[in-house]
Design an enzyme around this catalytic site. Structure first.
Site, PDB file in Angstrom:
ATOM      1  N   GLU A 175       0.807  -1.214   0.000  1.00 35.13           N
ATOM      2  CA  GLU A 175       0.000   0.000   0.000  1.00 35.13           C
ATOM      3  C   GLU A 175       0.848   1.275   0.000  1.00 35.13           C
ATOM      4  O   GLU A 175       0.497   2.264  -0.651  1.00 35.13           O
ATOM      5  CB  GLU A 175      -0.943  -0.001   1.207  1.00 35.13           C
ATOM      6  CG  GLU A 175      -2.094  -0.991   1.106  1.00 35.13           C
ATOM      7  CD  GLU A 175      -1.674  -2.417   1.425  1.00 35.13           C
ATOM      8  OE1 GLU A 175      -2.466  -3.342   1.172  1.00 35.13           O
ATOM      9  OE2 GLU A 175      -0.547  -2.599   1.925  1.00 35.13           O
ATOM     10  N   PHE A 201      -8.971  -2.897   1.750  1.00 32.45           N
ATOM     11  CA  PHE A 201      -9.799  -2.798   2.959  1.00 32.45           C
ATOM     12  C   PHE A 201      -9.281  -1.625   3.786  1.00 32.45           C
ATOM     13  O   PHE A 201      -8.124  -1.222   3.661  1.00 32.45           O
ATOM     14  CB  PHE A 201      -9.747  -4.086   3.791  1.00 32.45           C
ATOM     15  CG  PHE A 201     -10.530  -5.224   3.194  1.00 32.45           C
ATOM     16  CD1 PHE A 201     -11.873  -5.407   3.504  1.00 32.45           C
ATOM     17  CD2 PHE A 201      -9.929  -6.114   2.328  1.00 32.45           C
ATOM     18  CE1 PHE A 201     -12.598  -6.452   2.960  1.00 32.45           C
ATOM     19  CE2 PHE A 201     -10.638  -7.166   1.780  1.00 32.45           C
ATOM     20  CZ  PHE A 201     -11.982  -7.340   2.094  1.00 32.45           C
ATOM     21  N   HIS A 248     -10.270  -5.701   8.489  1.00 31.42           N
ATOM     22  CA  HIS A 248     -11.194  -5.673   7.362  1.00 31.42           C
ATOM     23  C   HIS A 248     -12.429  -4.819   7.644  1.00 31.42           C
ATOM     24  O   HIS A 248     -13.284  -4.689   6.772  1.00 31.42           O
ATOM     25  CB  HIS A 248     -11.648  -7.082   6.983  1.00 31.42           C
ATOM     26  CG  HIS A 248     -10.574  -7.954   6.445  1.00 31.42           C
ATOM     27  ND1 HIS A 248      -9.574  -8.484   7.229  1.00 31.42           N
ATOM     28  CD2 HIS A 248     -10.322  -8.381   5.181  1.00 31.42           C
ATOM     29  CE1 HIS A 248      -8.763  -9.216   6.485  1.00 31.42           C
ATOM     30  NE2 HIS A 248      -9.194  -9.163   5.234  1.00 31.42           N
TER      31      HIS A 248
END
Length: 329
Positions: free
Chosen positions: A63, A86, A132
Site C-alpha cells: 500500500e 480494505f 477488514h
C-alpha cells in the site's frame, strides 16, 4: 436525457470511474486486484477490459508503494485513483498520505497539485475479521490538506467520486462496504453536488440525528421507528466530513433543539466528538439537552459473532433519544 435506473452503490462507483476515464485520459485506476478481477467488491469490474492495462492495472501488495506511485504520477500531470482494498490495509500507506499526499501542494507553494483519489472500503457489517472492518475516518479528517467524503447512497457514490477525481487536491473517499450492494432507483444525470454539502434525508421536529456513510440507514430506520411511537426525528446525512457543512447541520439542530450523532467508529476522539463540539459551540442557546453520541465502542473491531453488539443499532439510537430532556415525558 435523464433516465431513472435501479443500481447498486458498487455499480454507481464503477460508472463514475468509467465516465471519468472516458472523459480524461490522465485518469488512472490501480491497486490490489483491481484489474482483470475487478476488485474484491467488483467496483472496478470491466475497466481493464475497456481501457487497457495501462489505465487500470494491478499492483504489488504494498500500500505504501501504491500511494507513493500515485504521488509521483500526480506530480507529473496524471490523475490517479487508487484503491486500499480494505480500510485497515491502508495503514502501511499512512505515512505517504500524511507526509506527502496531504502536504505536497502546500510544500510546493501551490506549484504541485495532488489530484489523487484514495478509495477506501470502510466500516463493518460484513462479518469480516480484524483489519477488514475499521472506521478510520478520524485519522484522515484530522490531517489538514485532505478532503474526506462518505456516501450513503448510490447517487452520492457516483457524484462524490466524480467530484473527487475532478478536484485538484487529494480526496479520501470512504466507501461503506455493507452498502455496496444495496439497490436503489437513481437518476445519475441529476446527481447533486456533494463536496462540502450535507443533505437532510428526513425532516423532523423533536430531535435531529446526524450520520454519515454506514450509519445513515440506521438513523433513518430509527427515525421511522420513532415515528411509530409519536416522536418526529430528522436525519442529516453529512456526505462530506471535510469540508464540513456547518450551515445545514446547525440549521437542522436549531430547529429541533436536540441532536444525536450516529457513527460506527469508536467514540473517543472521533469525528462524532468533533461534530458534537461544533454543534454545541454554534447552537448552544438553541439546545434543550446535551448533544448525544451513539458510536462503536472503544475497542479493536470484534469478531464477526459480536459485531452486532458493537455497531450502532436502532435500539441504541432510540435509547439515546430517550435520554434527551423531554418536558412532556
Amino acid at each position: 436525457m435523464s433516465a431513472v435506473e435501479e443500481i447498486t452503490m458498487a455499480q454507481a462507483l464503477n460508472r463514475a470511474l468509467r465516465d471519468a476515464m472516458a472523459e480524461d485520459e490522465s485518469v488512472l485506476m490501480f491497486g490490489e486486484d483491481v484489474g482483470p478481477l475487478g476488485g474484491v467488491f467488483r467496483v472496478t469490474d470491466g475497466l481493464t477490459e475497456t481501457f487497457g492495462e495501462r489505465r487500470c492495472f494491478d499492483t504489488p501488495l504494498a500500500e505504501s508503494g501504491i500511494v507513493g506511485m500515485a504521488v509521483g504520477l500526480a506530480m507529473n500531470g496524471m490523475r490517479p485513483v487508487v484503491e486500499m482494498q480494505f480500510d485497515a490495509f491502508a495503514y502501511p500507506a499512512f505515512e505517504q498520505i500524511v507526509s506527502h499526499v496531504a502536504k505536497m501542494r502546500n510544500r510546493s507553494r501551490g506549484r504541485l497539485p495532488m489530484p489523487i483519489t484514495i478509495r477506501v472500503p470502510y466500516a463493518g457489517g460484513i462479518g469480516g475479521v480484524e483489519h477488514h472492518c475499521d472506521s478510520s475516518e478520524a485519522y484522515y479528517a484530522h490531517t489538514p490538506g485532505l478532503t474526506v467524503l462518505a456516501p450513503s447512497t448510490a447517487a452520492d457514490g457516483y457524484t462524490l467520486l466524480r467530484e473527487a477525481i475532478d478536484l485538484p487536491d487529494p480526496v479520501v473517499l470512504l466507501e461503506p462496504k455493507k452498502l455496496y450492494f444495496s439497490r436503489e432507483k437513481v437518476d445519475l444525470a441529476e446527481a447533486r453536488a456533494g463536496i462540502g454539502r450535507a443533505v437532510v434525508r428526513r425532516s423532523g421536529t423533536d430531535a435531529t440525528l446526524i450520520a454519515y456513510g454506514t450509519a445513515v440507514p440506521v438513523a433513518l430506520e430509527a427515525a421511522e421507528a420513532a415515528a411509530a411511537e409519536g416522536r418526529s426525528l430528522g436525519v442529516v446525512d453529512l456526505r462530506s466530513i471535510v469540508p464540513f457543512d456547518d450551515e445545514t447541520v446547525c440549521a437542522a439542530v436549531r430547529s429541533t433543539g436536540r441532536a444525536v450523532l450516529v457513527a460506527e467508529a469508536p467514540g473517543f476522539v472521533s469525528v462524532a466528538s468533533e461534530i458534537a463540539a461544533r454543534v454545541t459551540e454554534r447552537c448552544f442557546h438553541h439546545l434543550a439537552a446535551p448533544v448525544r453520541r451513539v458510536t462503536g465502542f472503544d475497542i479493536p473491531y470484534p469478531p464477526p459473532k459480536l459485531e452486532r453488539y458493537h455497531l450502532p443499532s436502532v435500539d441504541r439510537v432510540l435509547d439515546a433519544v430517550d435520554t434527551l430532556q423531554w418536558e412532556d415525558r
